[in-house]
Design a protein around this motif. Structure first.
Motif, PDB file in Angstrom:
ATOM      1  N   MET A   1      31.429  39.393  59.943  1.00 52.58           N
ATOM      2  CA  MET A   1      32.352  39.881  59.124  1.00 52.58           C
ATOM      3  C   MET A   1      32.198  40.920  57.985  1.00 52.58           C
ATOM      4  SD  MET A   1      34.926  37.341  56.857  1.00 52.58           S
ATOM      5  CE  MET A   1      34.448  37.753  55.244  1.00 52.58           C
ATOM      6  N   SER A   2      33.212  41.961  58.196  1.00 56.35           N
ATOM      7  CA  SER A   2      32.730  43.061  57.087  1.00 56.35           C
ATOM      8  C   SER A   2      33.326  42.613  55.646  1.00 56.35           C
ATOM      9  CB  SER A   2      33.100  44.290  57.802  1.00 56.35           C
ATOM     10  OG  SER A   2      32.957  45.319  56.649  1.00 56.35           O
ATOM     11  N   HIS A   3      32.442  42.987  54.728  1.00 54.02           N
ATOM     12  CA  HIS A   3      33.315  42.609  53.337  1.00 54.02           C
ATOM     13  C   HIS A   3      33.351  43.910  52.469  1.00 54.02           C
ATOM     14  CE1 HIS A   3      32.527  38.223  53.607  1.00 54.02           C
ATOM     15  NE2 HIS A   3      31.125  38.485  53.929  1.00 54.02           N
ATOM     16  N   LEU A   4      33.841  43.801  51.321  1.00 52.50           N
ATOM     17  CA  LEU A   4      34.023  44.967  50.117  1.00 52.50           C
ATOM     18  C   LEU A   4      32.804  45.890  50.084  1.00 52.50           C
ATOM     19  CD1 LEU A   4      32.893  44.252  47.475  1.00 52.50           C
ATOM     20  CD2 LEU A   4      34.909  42.856  47.541  1.00 52.50           C
ATOM     21  N   PRO A   5      32.797  47.134  50.070  1.00 55.63           N
ATOM     22  CA  PRO A   5      31.648  48.016  49.870  1.00 55.63           C
ATOM     23  C   PRO A   5      31.126  47.716  48.594  1.00 55.63           C
ATOM     24  CG  PRO A   5      33.774  49.567  49.959  1.00 55.63           C
ATOM     25  CD  PRO A   5      33.874  48.001  49.991  1.00 55.63           C
ATOM     26  N   ARG A  16      16.021  47.090  46.014  1.00 55.81           N
ATOM     27  CA  ARG A  16      15.606  46.791  47.433  1.00 55.81           C
ATOM     28  C   ARG A  16      16.099  45.562  47.864  1.00 55.81           C
ATOM     29  NH1 ARG A  16       9.778  50.011  47.384  1.00 55.81           N
ATOM     30  NH2 ARG A  16      10.654  51.826  46.213  1.00 55.81           N
ATOM     31  N   GLY A  17      15.575  44.596  47.244  1.00 55.07           N
ATOM     32  CA  GLY A  17      16.093  43.070  47.727  1.00 55.07           C
ATOM     33  C   GLY A  17      17.572  42.857  47.539  1.00 55.07           C
ATOM     34  N   ILE A  18      18.227  43.388  46.434  1.00 55.93           N
ATOM     35  CA  ILE A  18      19.559  43.205  46.320  1.00 55.93           C
ATOM     36  C   ILE A  18      20.377  44.091  47.534  1.00 55.93           C
ATOM     37  CG2 ILE A  18      21.765  43.803  44.884  1.00 55.93           C
ATOM     38  CD1 ILE A  18      19.525  43.493  42.441  1.00 55.93           C
ATOM     39  N   ALA A  19      19.707  45.221  48.006  1.00 58.72           N
ATOM     40  CA  ALA A  19      20.566  45.930  49.019  1.00 58.72           C
ATOM     41  C   ALA A  19      20.221  45.023  50.217  1.00 58.72           C
ATOM     42  CB  ALA A  19      19.898  47.341  49.077  1.00 58.72           C
ATOM     43  N   TYR A  20      19.277  44.470  50.461  1.00 56.88           N
ATOM     44  CA  TYR A  20      18.970  43.689  51.525  1.00 56.88           C
ATOM     45  C   TYR A  20      19.892  42.440  51.848  1.00 56.88           C
ATOM     46  CZ  TYR A  20      17.117  40.030  54.824  1.00 56.88           C
ATOM     47  OH  TYR A  20      17.143  39.076  55.753  1.00 56.88           O
ATOM     48  N   VAL A  21      20.138  41.618  50.673  1.00 60.31           N
ATOM     49  CA  VAL A  21      20.798  40.439  50.618  1.00 60.31           C
ATOM     50  C   VAL A  21      22.201  40.844  50.927  1.00 60.31           C
ATOM     51  CG1 VAL A  21      19.278  39.061  49.654  1.00 60.31           C
ATOM     52  CG2 VAL A  21      21.121  40.083  48.196  1.00 60.31           C
ATOM     53  N   PHE A  22      22.784  41.827  50.299  1.00 60.20           N
ATOM     54  CA  PHE A  22      24.030  42.277  50.710  1.00 60.20           C
ATOM     55  C   PHE A  22      24.429  42.721  51.937  1.00 60.20           C
ATOM     56  CE2 PHE A  22      24.699  42.190  45.999  1.00 60.20           C
ATOM     57  CZ  PHE A  22      25.960  41.610  45.827  1.00 60.20           C
ATOM     58  N   SER A  23      23.549  43.643  52.373  1.00 55.71           N
ATOM     59  CA  SER A  23      23.861  44.225  53.714  1.00 55.71           C
ATOM     60  C   SER A  23      23.747  43.016  54.877  1.00 55.71           C
ATOM     61  CB  SER A  23      23.001  45.455  53.996  1.00 55.71           C
ATOM     62  OG  SER A  23      21.477  44.959  54.011  1.00 55.71           O
ATOM     63  N   ILE A 171      31.353  36.419  44.863  1.00 55.05           N
ATOM     64  CA  ILE A 171      30.445  37.328  45.700  1.00 55.05           C
ATOM     65  C   ILE A 171      29.097  36.572  45.879  1.00 55.05           C
ATOM     66  CG2 ILE A 171      28.995  39.392  45.574  1.00 55.05           C
ATOM     67  CD1 ILE A 171      31.991  40.167  46.084  1.00 55.05           C
ATOM     68  N   ALA A 172      28.466  36.101  44.858  1.00 52.50           N
ATOM     69  CA  ALA A 172      27.281  35.458  44.743  1.00 52.50           C
ATOM     70  C   ALA A 172      27.295  34.264  45.986  1.00 52.50           C
ATOM     71  CB  ALA A 172      26.634  34.684  43.393  1.00 52.50           C
ATOM     72  N   GLU A 173      28.176  33.536  46.029  1.00 47.72           N
ATOM     73  CA  GLU A 173      28.373  32.381  47.164  1.00 47.72           C
ATOM     74  C   GLU A 173      28.463  33.068  48.205  1.00 47.72           C
ATOM     75  OE1 GLU A 173      31.941  30.274  45.933  1.00 47.72           O
ATOM     76  OE2 GLU A 173      31.134  29.587  44.264  1.00 47.72           O
ATOM     77  N   LYS A 174      29.032  34.384  48.587  1.00 49.29           N
ATOM     78  CA  LYS A 174      29.020  34.993  49.757  1.00 49.29           C
ATOM     79  C   LYS A 174      27.656  35.392  50.389  1.00 49.29           C
ATOM     80  CE  LYS A 174      33.872  36.158  50.091  1.00 49.29           C
ATOM     81  NZ  LYS A 174      34.621  36.540  49.045  1.00 49.29           N
ATOM     82  N   GLY A 176      25.132  33.677  49.670  1.00 49.50           N
ATOM     83  CA  GLY A 176      24.298  32.647  49.691  1.00 49.50           C
ATOM     84  C   GLY A 176      23.392  32.523  48.591  1.00 49.50           C
ATOM     85  N   LYS A 177      23.787  32.557  47.327  1.00 50.89           N
ATOM     86  CA  LYS A 177      23.097  32.361  45.994  1.00 50.89           C
ATOM     87  C   LYS A 177      23.786  31.178  45.376  1.00 50.89           C
ATOM     88  CE  LYS A 177      20.035  35.753  46.802  1.00 50.89           C
ATOM     89  NZ  LYS A 177      18.877  35.311  47.467  1.00 50.89           N
ATOM     90  N   GLU A 178      23.013  30.585  44.559  1.00 52.82           N
ATOM     91  CA  GLU A 178      23.416  29.588  43.565  1.00 52.82           C
ATOM     92  C   GLU A 178      23.506  30.580  42.128  1.00 52.82           C
ATOM     93  OE1 GLU A 178      23.640  26.109  44.013  1.00 52.82           O
ATOM     94  OE2 GLU A 178      22.709  26.176  45.656  1.00 52.82           O
ATOM     95  N   THR A 179      24.564  29.991  41.466  1.00 53.82           N
ATOM     96  CA  THR A 179      24.876  30.677  39.956  1.00 53.82           C
ATOM     97  C   THR A 179      24.603  29.791  38.918  1.00 53.82           C
ATOM     98  OG1 THR A 179      27.058  30.544  40.263  1.00 53.82           O
ATOM     99  CG2 THR A 179      26.157  32.533  40.946  1.00 53.82           C
ATOM    100  N   VAL A 180      24.054  30.402  37.824  1.00 51.02           N
ATOM    101  CA  VAL A 180      24.753  29.664  36.382  1.00 51.02           C
ATOM    102  C   VAL A 180      25.361  30.920  35.589  1.00 51.02           C
ATOM    103  CG1 VAL A 180      22.514  28.119  36.335  1.00 51.02           C
ATOM    104  CG2 VAL A 180      22.192  30.372  35.406  1.00 51.02           C
ATOM    105  N   ILE A 181      26.262  30.380  34.906  1.00 53.85           N
ATOM    106  CA  ILE A 181      27.063  31.201  34.257  1.00 53.85           C
ATOM    107  C   ILE A 181      26.821  31.014  32.687  1.00 53.85           C
ATOM    108  CG2 ILE A 181      29.395  31.787  33.416  1.00 53.85           C
ATOM    109  CD1 ILE A 181      30.219  31.222  36.421  1.00 53.85           C
TER     110      ILE A 181
END
Ligand SMILES: NC(=O)c1ccc[n+]([C@@H]2O[C@H](COP(=O)([O-])OP(=O)(O)OC[C@H]3O[C@@H](n4cnc5c(N)ncnc54)[C@H](O)[C@@H]3O)[C@@H](O)[C@H]2O)c1
Length: 288
Positions: A1-5, A16-23, A171-174, A176-181
Protein backbone atom coordinates in the motif's frame (compact mmCIF):
# COMPACT_ATOMS: atom_id res chain seq x y z
CA UNK A 1 0.00 0.00 0.00
CA UNK A 2 1.34 3.41 -0.92
CA UNK A 3 1.20 6.22 1.65
CA UNK A 4 1.67 9.99 1.47
CA UNK A 5 4.99 11.35 0.21
CA UNK A 6 7.75 11.96 2.74
CA UNK A 7 10.98 13.95 2.38
CA UNK A 8 14.08 13.49 4.53
CA UNK A 9 16.51 16.43 4.62
CA UNK A 10 20.10 15.27 5.29
CA UNK A 11 21.55 12.01 3.99
CA UNK A 12 23.82 11.28 6.98
CA UNK A 13 23.72 8.62 9.67
CA UNK A 14 20.12 9.35 10.67
CA UNK A 15 18.66 10.48 7.34
CA UNK A 16 19.63 7.12 5.81
CA UNK A 17 17.92 5.09 8.51
CA UNK A 18 14.82 7.27 8.46
CA UNK A 19 14.55 7.00 4.66
CA UNK A 20 14.84 3.21 4.93
CA UNK A 21 12.03 2.79 7.47
CA UNK A 22 9.66 5.02 5.50
CA UNK A 23 10.34 3.54 2.08
CA UNK A 24 10.21 -0.09 3.22
CA UNK A 25 6.82 0.64 4.80
CA UNK A 26 5.42 1.98 1.53
CA UNK A 27 5.95 5.73 1.81
CA UNK A 28 7.35 7.35 -1.35
CA UNK A 29 10.51 8.83 0.17
CA UNK A 30 12.91 11.45 -1.19
CA UNK A 31 16.26 12.07 0.50
CA UNK A 32 17.63 15.58 -0.01
CA UNK A 33 21.21 16.66 0.72
CA UNK A 34 23.47 19.50 -0.38
CA UNK A 35 26.33 17.08 -1.04
CA UNK A 36 26.25 14.74 -4.03
CA UNK A 37 28.62 12.33 -2.28
CA UNK A 38 26.36 12.09 0.77
CA UNK A 39 23.46 11.15 -1.52
CA UNK A 40 25.50 8.50 -3.34
CA UNK A 41 26.74 6.96 -0.08
CA UNK A 42 23.24 7.08 1.37
CA UNK A 43 21.78 5.22 -1.61
CA UNK A 44 24.47 2.54 -1.29
CA UNK A 45 23.99 2.14 2.45
CA UNK A 46 20.18 2.12 2.40
CA UNK A 47 20.23 -0.56 -0.31
CA UNK A 48 22.62 -2.61 1.84
CA UNK A 49 20.09 -2.49 4.69
CA UNK A 50 17.42 -3.70 2.23
CA UNK A 51 19.66 -6.55 1.05
CA UNK A 52 20.58 -7.68 4.56
CA UNK A 53 16.93 -7.48 5.65
CA UNK A 54 15.84 -9.63 2.70
CA UNK A 55 18.67 -12.16 3.12
CA UNK A 56 17.80 -12.59 6.79
CA UNK A 57 14.09 -12.89 6.13
CA UNK A 58 13.27 -9.68 8.02
CA UNK A 59 11.56 -8.11 5.00
CA UNK A 60 9.42 -9.75 2.32
CA UNK A 61 10.10 -9.78 -1.42
CA UNK A 62 7.42 -7.08 -1.91
CA UNK A 63 9.09 -4.88 0.71
CA UNK A 64 12.53 -5.56 -0.83
CA UNK A 65 11.27 -4.30 -4.22
CA UNK A 66 10.23 -1.00 -2.64
CA UNK A 67 13.86 0.21 -2.77
CA UNK A 68 13.41 0.63 -6.54
CA UNK A 69 10.01 2.34 -6.51
CA UNK A 70 9.70 4.28 -3.26
CA UNK A 71 13.21 5.65 -2.77
CA UNK A 72 14.51 8.80 -4.46
CA UNK A 73 17.56 11.04 -4.02
CA UNK A 74 17.84 14.71 -4.90
CA UNK A 75 19.70 17.96 -4.33
CA UNK A 76 16.59 19.97 -5.26
CA UNK A 77 14.60 21.21 -2.24
CA UNK A 78 11.75 22.77 -4.20
CA UNK A 79 11.04 19.88 -6.54
CA UNK A 80 11.32 17.33 -3.69
CA UNK A 81 9.18 19.14 -1.13
CA UNK A 82 6.42 20.58 -3.32
CA UNK A 83 3.95 17.72 -2.74
CA UNK A 84 5.29 16.33 0.55
CA UNK A 85 2.92 15.93 3.51
CA UNK A 86 5.74 15.24 5.96
CA UNK A 87 9.32 16.53 5.90
CA UNK A 88 11.82 15.23 8.44
CA UNK A 89 14.95 17.32 8.91
CA UNK A 90 18.14 15.44 9.86
CA UNK A 91 20.96 17.94 9.25
CA UNK A 92 23.73 18.43 11.87
CA UNK A 93 22.84 19.67 15.35
CA UNK A 94 23.53 23.34 14.72
CA UNK A 95 20.77 25.88 15.28
CA UNK A 96 21.84 28.27 12.49
CA UNK A 97 21.87 25.41 10.02
CA UNK A 98 18.45 24.19 11.17
CA UNK A 99 17.18 27.79 10.89
CA UNK A 100 18.28 28.04 7.26
CA UNK A 101 16.67 24.69 6.45
CA UNK A 102 13.33 25.50 8.13
CA UNK A 103 13.13 28.93 6.49
CA UNK A 104 13.62 27.22 3.15
CA UNK A 105 11.08 24.49 3.98
CA UNK A 106 8.55 27.14 4.93
CA UNK A 107 8.85 28.57 1.41
CA UNK A 108 8.77 25.32 -0.55
CA UNK A 109 6.16 23.19 1.26
CA UNK A 110 2.37 23.37 1.19
CA UNK A 111 0.61 24.90 4.20
CA UNK A 112 -0.69 21.44 5.18
CA UNK A 113 2.76 19.82 5.25
CA UNK A 114 4.08 18.87 8.71
CA UNK A 115 7.72 19.80 9.38
CA UNK A 116 9.50 17.51 11.83
CA UNK A 117 13.00 17.88 13.19
CA UNK A 118 15.12 14.93 14.27
CA UNK A 119 17.06 17.17 16.65
CA UNK A 120 18.50 15.36 19.68
CA UNK A 121 18.34 18.31 22.03
CA UNK A 122 16.94 21.52 20.55
CA UNK A 123 13.68 23.32 21.02
CA UNK A 124 10.91 22.61 18.49
CA UNK A 125 9.34 25.90 19.67
CA UNK A 126 12.44 27.84 18.60
CA UNK A 127 12.71 25.87 15.34
CA UNK A 128 8.97 26.37 14.71
CA UNK A 129 9.42 30.12 15.12
CA UNK A 130 11.67 30.09 12.02
CA UNK A 131 8.53 29.28 10.01
CA UNK A 132 5.10 30.84 9.49
CA UNK A 133 3.37 27.62 10.60
CA UNK A 134 4.72 26.74 14.06
CA UNK A 135 1.58 24.67 14.71
CA UNK A 136 2.88 22.23 12.06
CA UNK A 137 6.38 21.93 13.56
CA UNK A 138 7.34 19.12 15.93
CA UNK A 139 10.34 17.00 16.92
CA UNK A 140 10.38 13.36 15.87
CA UNK A 141 13.47 12.03 17.61
CA UNK A 142 14.56 8.75 16.01
CA UNK A 143 17.30 6.51 17.38
CA UNK A 144 20.35 4.99 15.81
CA UNK A 145 20.26 2.53 14.03
CA UNK A 146 16.77 3.60 13.00
CA UNK A 147 15.75 0.27 11.45
CA UNK A 148 16.49 -1.56 14.72
CA UNK A 149 15.44 0.92 17.40
CA UNK A 150 11.76 0.84 18.39
CA UNK A 151 11.25 4.31 19.84
CA UNK A 152 10.42 7.71 18.40
CA UNK A 153 10.42 10.42 21.06
CA UNK A 154 7.74 12.89 19.94
CA UNK A 155 8.36 16.33 21.38
CA UNK A 156 5.75 19.05 21.09
CA UNK A 157 6.68 22.72 21.06
CA UNK A 158 4.60 25.48 22.62
CA UNK A 159 2.67 26.14 19.39
CA UNK A 160 2.50 22.55 18.08
CA UNK A 161 -1.15 21.64 17.45
CA UNK A 162 -2.85 18.49 18.79
CA UNK A 163 -3.59 17.61 15.17
CA UNK A 164 0.15 17.61 14.35
CA UNK A 165 0.91 15.45 17.40
CA UNK A 166 -1.77 12.92 16.37
CA UNK A 167 -0.57 12.98 12.76
CA UNK A 168 3.04 12.08 13.60
CA UNK A 169 1.89 9.50 16.17
CA UNK A 170 -0.21 7.73 13.53
CA UNK A 171 2.66 7.90 11.03
CA UNK A 172 5.02 6.39 13.63
CA UNK A 173 2.60 3.49 14.07
CA UNK A 174 2.52 2.94 10.30
CA UNK A 175 6.31 2.51 10.25
CA UNK A 176 6.16 0.09 13.19
CA UNK A 177 7.56 2.35 15.90
CA UNK A 178 6.58 2.91 19.53
CA UNK A 179 6.23 6.50 20.74
CA UNK A 180 6.49 8.60 23.85
CA UNK A 181 4.94 12.06 23.71
CA UNK A 182 6.62 14.68 25.85
CA UNK A 183 6.81 18.45 26.21
CA UNK A 184 9.99 20.18 25.19
CA UNK A 185 12.92 20.71 27.50
CA UNK A 186 16.56 20.67 26.34
CA UNK A 187 17.74 17.15 25.58
CA UNK A 188 14.25 15.65 26.07
CA UNK A 189 14.43 12.42 28.11
CA UNK A 190 16.87 10.29 26.18
CA UNK A 191 19.60 12.66 24.89
CA UNK A 192 19.91 14.38 28.24
CA UNK A 193 20.53 11.09 30.04
CA UNK A 194 22.73 9.63 27.31
CA UNK A 195 24.87 12.79 27.01
CA UNK A 196 25.61 12.73 30.74
CA UNK A 197 26.62 9.06 30.74
CA UNK A 198 28.74 9.43 27.60
CA UNK A 199 30.45 12.54 28.94
CA UNK A 200 31.18 10.91 32.30
CA UNK A 201 32.82 7.99 30.49
CA UNK A 202 35.17 10.48 28.74
CA UNK A 203 36.04 12.07 32.09
CA UNK A 204 36.86 8.57 33.42
CA UNK A 205 39.09 7.84 30.43
CA UNK A 206 40.80 11.19 30.89
CA UNK A 207 41.41 10.41 34.59
CA UNK A 208 43.04 7.09 33.67
CA UNK A 209 40.38 5.05 35.44
CA UNK A 210 40.56 2.29 32.86
CA UNK A 211 40.79 1.47 29.17
CA UNK A 212 37.74 2.13 26.95
CA UNK A 213 37.22 -1.64 26.74
CA UNK A 214 37.20 -2.01 30.54
CA UNK A 215 34.86 0.95 31.07
CA UNK A 216 32.47 -0.35 28.41
CA UNK A 217 32.58 -3.89 29.88
CA UNK A 218 31.87 -2.55 33.38
CA UNK A 219 28.78 -0.69 32.20
CA UNK A 220 27.48 -3.55 30.05
CA UNK A 221 28.03 -6.39 32.52
CA UNK A 222 27.54 -4.47 35.75
CA UNK A 223 24.66 -2.18 34.82
CA UNK A 224 23.14 -4.36 32.12
CA UNK A 225 23.38 -1.75 29.35
CA UNK A 226 23.28 -3.34 25.87
CA UNK A 227 26.18 -1.13 24.69
CA UNK A 228 29.07 0.54 26.48
CA UNK A 229 29.16 4.37 26.47
CA UNK A 230 32.14 4.45 24.07
CA UNK A 231 30.58 1.95 21.70
CA UNK A 232 27.42 4.06 21.69
CA UNK A 233 29.35 7.34 21.29
CA UNK A 234 31.19 5.95 18.26
CA UNK A 235 27.88 4.83 16.77
CA UNK A 236 26.13 8.15 17.40
CA UNK A 237 29.17 10.17 16.17
CA UNK A 238 31.41 12.02 18.62
CA UNK A 239 30.76 15.32 16.81
CA UNK A 240 27.02 14.82 17.30
CA UNK A 241 27.61 13.90 20.95
CA UNK A 242 29.72 17.06 21.41
CA UNK A 243 27.11 19.26 19.69
CA UNK A 244 24.47 17.84 22.05
CA UNK A 245 26.62 18.51 25.12
CA UNK A 246 27.45 22.05 23.98
CA UNK A 247 23.74 22.80 23.64
CA UNK A 248 22.89 21.22 27.02
CA UNK A 249 25.80 23.06 28.65
CA UNK A 250 24.51 26.35 27.25
CA UNK A 251 20.90 25.72 28.21
CA UNK A 252 21.09 23.61 31.41
CA UNK A 253 24.44 24.52 32.94
CA UNK A 254 27.73 23.29 34.27
CA UNK A 255 26.75 19.65 34.76
CA UNK A 256 26.89 19.19 30.97
CA UNK A 257 30.32 20.79 30.28
CA UNK A 258 31.91 18.57 27.57
CA UNK A 259 34.97 16.59 28.69
CA UNK A 260 38.18 18.09 27.21
CA UNK A 261 39.17 14.65 25.88
CA UNK A 262 35.93 14.42 23.88
CA UNK A 263 36.66 17.85 22.37
CA UNK A 264 40.17 16.65 21.46
CA UNK A 265 38.85 13.54 19.68
CA UNK A 266 36.49 15.68 17.60
CA UNK A 267 39.28 18.14 16.73
CA UNK A 268 41.39 15.20 15.58
CA UNK A 269 38.58 14.06 13.25
CA UNK A 270 38.04 10.88 15.28
CA UNK A 271 34.26 11.03 14.98
CA UNK A 272 33.43 7.34 15.39
CA UNK A 273 32.25 4.68 13.00
CA UNK A 274 31.42 7.17 10.26
CA UNK A 275 35.09 8.21 9.90
CA UNK A 276 36.52 4.77 10.64
CA UNK A 277 37.98 5.84 13.98
CA UNK A 278 36.60 7.26 17.21
CA UNK A 279 37.41 5.86 20.63
CA UNK A 280 37.85 2.54 18.80
CA UNK A 281 39.56 1.90 15.48
CA UNK A 282 37.11 0.41 12.93
CA UNK A 283 39.66 0.15 10.16
CA UNK A 284 41.19 -2.85 11.98
CA UNK A 285 38.47 -4.23 14.23
CA UNK A 286 35.31 -5.87 13.02
CA UNK A 287 33.83 -6.85 16.36
CA UNK A 288 32.89 -3.39 17.65
N1 LIG B 1 23.73 10.25 15.09
C1 LIG B 1 22.82 9.85 15.97
O1 LIG B 1 22.94 8.79 16.60
C2 LIG B 1 21.59 10.68 16.19
C3 LIG B 1 20.51 10.12 16.90
C4 LIG B 1 19.33 10.87 17.03
C5 LIG B 1 19.26 12.16 16.51
N2 LIG B 1 20.34 12.69 15.85
C6 LIG B 1 20.21 14.04 15.30
O2 LIG B 1 19.95 13.91 13.90
C7 LIG B 1 20.49 15.04 13.20
C8 LIG B 1 21.43 14.53 12.12
O3 LIG B 1 22.48 13.81 12.73
P1 LIG B 1 23.39 12.78 11.90
O4 LIG B 1 24.16 12.01 12.91
O5 LIG B 1 22.57 12.06 10.87
O6 LIG B 1 24.36 13.83 11.14
P2 LIG B 1 25.39 13.55 9.94
O7 LIG B 1 26.50 14.51 10.11
O8 LIG B 1 25.70 12.08 9.84
O9 LIG B 1 24.53 13.92 8.62
C9 LIG B 1 24.04 15.20 8.34
C10 LIG B 1 23.79 15.33 6.83
O10 LIG B 1 23.17 16.61 6.61
C11 LIG B 1 23.69 17.11 5.39
N3 LIG B 1 23.47 18.56 5.35
C12 LIG B 1 24.20 19.54 5.93
N4 LIG B 1 23.64 20.74 5.66
C13 LIG B 1 22.55 20.51 4.90
C14 LIG B 1 21.56 21.34 4.30
N5 LIG B 1 21.58 22.66 4.46
N6 LIG B 1 20.58 20.76 3.57
C15 LIG B 1 20.54 19.41 3.40
N7 LIG B 1 21.46 18.57 3.95
C16 LIG B 1 22.44 19.11 4.68
C17 LIG B 1 25.16 16.70 5.41
O11 LIG B 1 25.71 16.74 4.09
C18 LIG B 1 25.06 15.30 5.99
O12 LIG B 1 24.91 14.33 4.95
C19 LIG B 1 21.16 15.92 14.26
O13 LIG B 1 20.26 16.90 14.67
C20 LIG B 1 21.44 14.92 15.39
O14 LIG B 1 21.53 15.56 16.65
C21 LIG B 1 21.48 11.98 15.66
Amino acid sequence: MSHLPVVVIGAGVMGRGIAYVFSVNGFPTTVVDVHEDALKNAEKEIKQIYHKGFERGIISEIEFQRKDTYLHFSKDFLESCEFAQLVIEAVPENLQLKKSVFEKLDDVTQASCVLATNTSTMSPTEIGAFTKKPEKVIAMHFFNPVHKMKLIEIVRGLETSDETVQFVKSIAEKIGKETVIINEFPGFVTSRMSALIGNEAFYMLQEGLGTPEEIDRAIKLGLNFPMGPFELGDLVGLDTRLNNLNYLHKTLGEKYRPAPLLIQYVKAGRLGRKTGRGVYDYTKKTDK
